[in-house]
Design a protein around this motif. Structure first.
Motif, PDB file in Angstrom:
ATOM      1  N   ARG A 154      31.128-132.136 -74.245  1.00 57.37           N
ATOM      2  CA  ARG A 154      31.816-130.868 -74.044  1.00 57.37           C
ATOM      3  C   ARG A 154      31.845-130.478 -72.566  1.00 57.37           C
ATOM      4  O   ARG A 154      32.863-130.025 -72.052  1.00 57.37           O
ATOM      5  CB  ARG A 154      31.117-129.780 -74.863  1.00 57.37           C
ATOM      6  CG  ARG A 154      31.688-128.383 -74.650  1.00 57.37           C
ATOM      7  CD  ARG A 154      30.981-127.372 -75.556  1.00 57.37           C
ATOM      8  NE  ARG A 154      31.408-126.033 -75.246  1.00 57.37           N
ATOM      9  CZ  ARG A 154      30.828-125.258 -74.333  1.00 57.37           C
ATOM     10  NH1 ARG A 154      29.795-125.720 -73.653  1.00 57.37           N
ATOM     11  NH2 ARG A 154      31.267-124.043 -74.103  1.00 57.37           N
ATOM     12  N   ARG A 165      33.434-124.817 -78.706  1.00 47.03           N
ATOM     13  CA  ARG A 165      34.350-125.915 -78.484  1.00 47.03           C
ATOM     14  C   ARG A 165      35.527-125.441 -77.647  1.00 47.03           C
ATOM     15  O   ARG A 165      35.891-124.268 -77.667  1.00 47.03           O
ATOM     16  CB  ARG A 165      34.837-126.518 -79.801  1.00 47.03           C
ATOM     17  CG  ARG A 165      35.826-125.672 -80.583  1.00 47.03           C
ATOM     18  CD  ARG A 165      36.452-126.518 -81.696  1.00 47.03           C
ATOM     19  NE  ARG A 165      37.388-125.735 -82.478  1.00 47.03           N
ATOM     20  CZ  ARG A 165      37.076-125.083 -83.576  1.00 47.03           C
ATOM     21  NH1 ARG A 165      35.829-125.107 -84.004  1.00 47.03           N
ATOM     22  NH2 ARG A 165      37.989-124.393 -84.245  1.00 47.03           N
ATOM     23  N   THR A 191      28.745-131.987 -79.952  1.00 43.50           N
ATOM     24  CA  THR A 191      29.966-132.798 -79.929  1.00 43.50           C
ATOM     25  C   THR A 191      30.425-133.131 -81.343  1.00 43.50           C
ATOM     26  O   THR A 191      30.541-134.301 -81.713  1.00 43.50           O
ATOM     27  CB  THR A 191      29.727-134.104 -79.137  1.00 43.50           C
ATOM     28  OG1 THR A 191      28.566-134.754 -79.664  1.00 43.50           O
ATOM     29  CG2 THR A 191      29.554-133.836 -77.668  1.00 43.50           C
ATOM     30  N   PHE A 233      36.194-131.773 -82.375  1.00 39.48           N
ATOM     31  CA  PHE A 233      35.639-131.703 -81.025  1.00 39.48           C
ATOM     32  C   PHE A 233      36.372-130.673 -80.177  1.00 39.48           C
ATOM     33  O   PHE A 233      35.777-130.007 -79.328  1.00 39.48           O
ATOM     34  CB  PHE A 233      35.728-133.091 -80.379  1.00 39.48           C
ATOM     35  CG  PHE A 233      35.225-133.138 -78.962  1.00 39.48           C
ATOM     36  CD1 PHE A 233      33.878-132.975 -78.681  1.00 39.48           C
ATOM     37  CD2 PHE A 233      36.098-133.335 -77.908  1.00 39.48           C
ATOM     38  CE1 PHE A 233      33.409-133.016 -77.377  1.00 39.48           C
ATOM     39  CE2 PHE A 233      35.646-133.386 -76.604  1.00 39.48           C
ATOM     40  CZ  PHE A 233      34.297-133.231 -76.338  1.00 39.48           C
ATOM     41  N   VAL A 234      37.677-130.549 -80.378  1.00 42.36           N
ATOM     42  CA  VAL A 234      38.499-129.662 -79.562  1.00 42.36           C
ATOM     43  C   VAL A 234      39.629-129.125 -80.434  1.00 42.36           C
ATOM     44  O   VAL A 234      40.044-129.767 -81.408  1.00 42.36           O
ATOM     45  CB  VAL A 234      39.046-130.425 -78.329  1.00 42.36           C
ATOM     46  CG1 VAL A 234      39.968-131.563 -78.731  1.00 42.36           C
ATOM     47  CG2 VAL A 234      39.769-129.488 -77.363  1.00 42.36           C
TER      48      VAL A 234
END
Length: 436
Positions: free
Chosen positions: A384, A195, A117, A172-173
């Motif tokens: 995730r 990710r 993460t 994270f994304v």
């Protein structure tokens, strides 16, 4: 003897692959135990934090767990409530009934917790976006910020922080990144970093006929194959309008210039079958500099560089193409040629008259809203796995001015809507002719 060593190497490869797969499953099982508890007992995350960092709970400071704890010490803490110093732990620490396999899974997760993460803390969620320094990049960033303004106070107390062109381990994304040719070909980079990627956008002037996506990549837009199918359907609708709903066969020419693309050949096979159902006589041409006979209508899947020549050589009929694939080139055409174009934009825009940067702004806004909705559904204890699960379960999520988005396992092209555009080359804009 040579065959023996080849066979042995193959067996070792399979053995190592099975070990890697088992390890991956182990930490995922351990993650589920950490976040959801074991046989109805309290989840570790409540006291030790989402990243195993430890936190204060009920006036007590729970210690950090992240790292690679000693198996014996972890076993005594979970089963007997005894700390690594030999002292009894506080009575609030549950005594777990956990077996040896479960202990192995928990150890596997504690060795990676926090590493799965990146970009996530208790107060911040960092979102990555890859953009060029041009009008499209500026429009996409503005659209994503417009979405993030909807949750200025954050989601479950975490503020969304946008990082442009970050290092892979900072976020994270990834959301609404503009996919250049290099980026589109490097899905292995995305897989390696494990990710999620939400709403990547195709770069103007580029087209990929493959609809194969990276495992954790969620595209809002229809694939190029779906767009080509929609163009064929639009040509059939226009022909019937001209013929006053007559079912007469429409003469149609399909022009392309990438004869060695396997994905394109798979698409062509589908288009031939669709044309028969649409009462269309489909002739195919691989484009070259040779003059062509005037035709009734054209589906053009070729290079933007050849667009002007194709229009000049195909008579006065309509030419159907992708707004993203050739859109920027269409604005450089003489007005009379541009008027013959019908371009498919594979999403909805908030205005009936716009330029391409404005359209990208709307698509980026939609990608941001999908992220926000998935985060809200994932809950405070975010990881995730939770985010991917909620994305896969997103159904008919409607974004005003854009349309409805649905994903499920195996289907990561979320939108089925689009708009048919006409080109106003004189003013450098597009106008919406038809939406669906």
């Amino acid at each position: 003897m040579a065959r023996f060593w080849v066979a042995l190497a193959a067996l070792l490869c399979l053995f190592c692959t099975d070990i890697a797969r088992a390890d991956d499953q182990a930490w995922q099982r351990g993650q589920a135990m950490y976040h959801k508890g074991w046989n109805g007992q309290a989840a570790c995350v409540r006291c030790h934090g989402n990243l195993g960092q430890g936190k204060e709970e009920g006036g007590l400071q729970a210690p950090p767990l992240a790292g690679k704890p000693d198996r014996q010490h972890l076993q005594r803490a979970l089963l007997e409530g005894v700390g690594s110093n030999g002292q009894l732990l506080h009575p609030l620490m549950p005594r777990y009934q956990i077996d040896a396999a479960g202990l192995d899974d928990m150890l596997a997760y504690l060795s990676v917790i926090g590493k799965d993460t990146p970009g996530l803390t208790d107060t911040v969620l960092r979102v990555g976006i890859s953009l060029p320094d041009n009008v499209y990049g500026a429009a996409i960033q503005a659209g994503l910020n417009r979405a993030f303004d909807q949750v200025a106070s954050g989601v479950y107390g975490r503020k969304l922080e946008l990082l442009v062109n970050p290092a892979p381990d900072q976020v994270f994304v990834e959301v609404a990144s503009l996919q250049s040719g290099v980026q589109a070909a490097s899905s292995s980079r995305i897989e390696a970093n494990r990710r999620a990627v939400i709403g990547p956008l195709p770069a103007p002037g580029l087209a990929s006929f493959s609809d194969t996506l990276a495992q954790d990549s969620f595209h809002l837009l229809p694939s190029m194959r779906e767009q080509a199918s929609a163009l064929l359907a639009q040509a059939a609708l226009d022909a019937r309008d001209v013929a006053n709903n007559n079912r007469a066969t429409q003469q149609l020419t399909l022009i392309y210039d990438r004869g060695n693309d396997p994905a394109l050949h798979a698409l062509l096979k589908e288009l031939r079958e669709q044309a028969r159902d649409n009462h269309q006589s489909l002739r195919e041409q691989i484009w070259s500099a040779k003059a062509r006979q005037p035709v009734e209508a054209v589906i053009y899947l070729g290079s933007p560089a050849n667009l002007r020549e194709v229009l000049a050589a195909t008579g006065e009929g309509l030419v159907y193409a992708s707004a993203i694939h050739i859109g920027p080139s269409s604005l450089q055409l003489p007005p009379a040629q541009a008027a013959r174009l019908r371009l498919l934009l594979p999403w909805h825009t908030s205005s009936p008259v716009f330029d391409l940067p404005a359209a990208y702004n709307d698509a980026a806004y939609a990608a941001g809203m999908v992220l926000i909705e998935a985060l809200k559904r994932s809950g405070r204890q975010l990881g995730r796995a939770e985010l991917l699960q909620q994305l896969n379960q997103l159904r008919d999520f409607t974004i005003p001015g854009f349309g409805a988005i649905s994903f499920h396992s195996g289907q990561h092209h979320g939108s089925r809507g689009g708009q048919l555009l006409v080109v106003d080359a004189e003013h450098g804009i597009f106008k919406v002719l038809r939406s669906w």
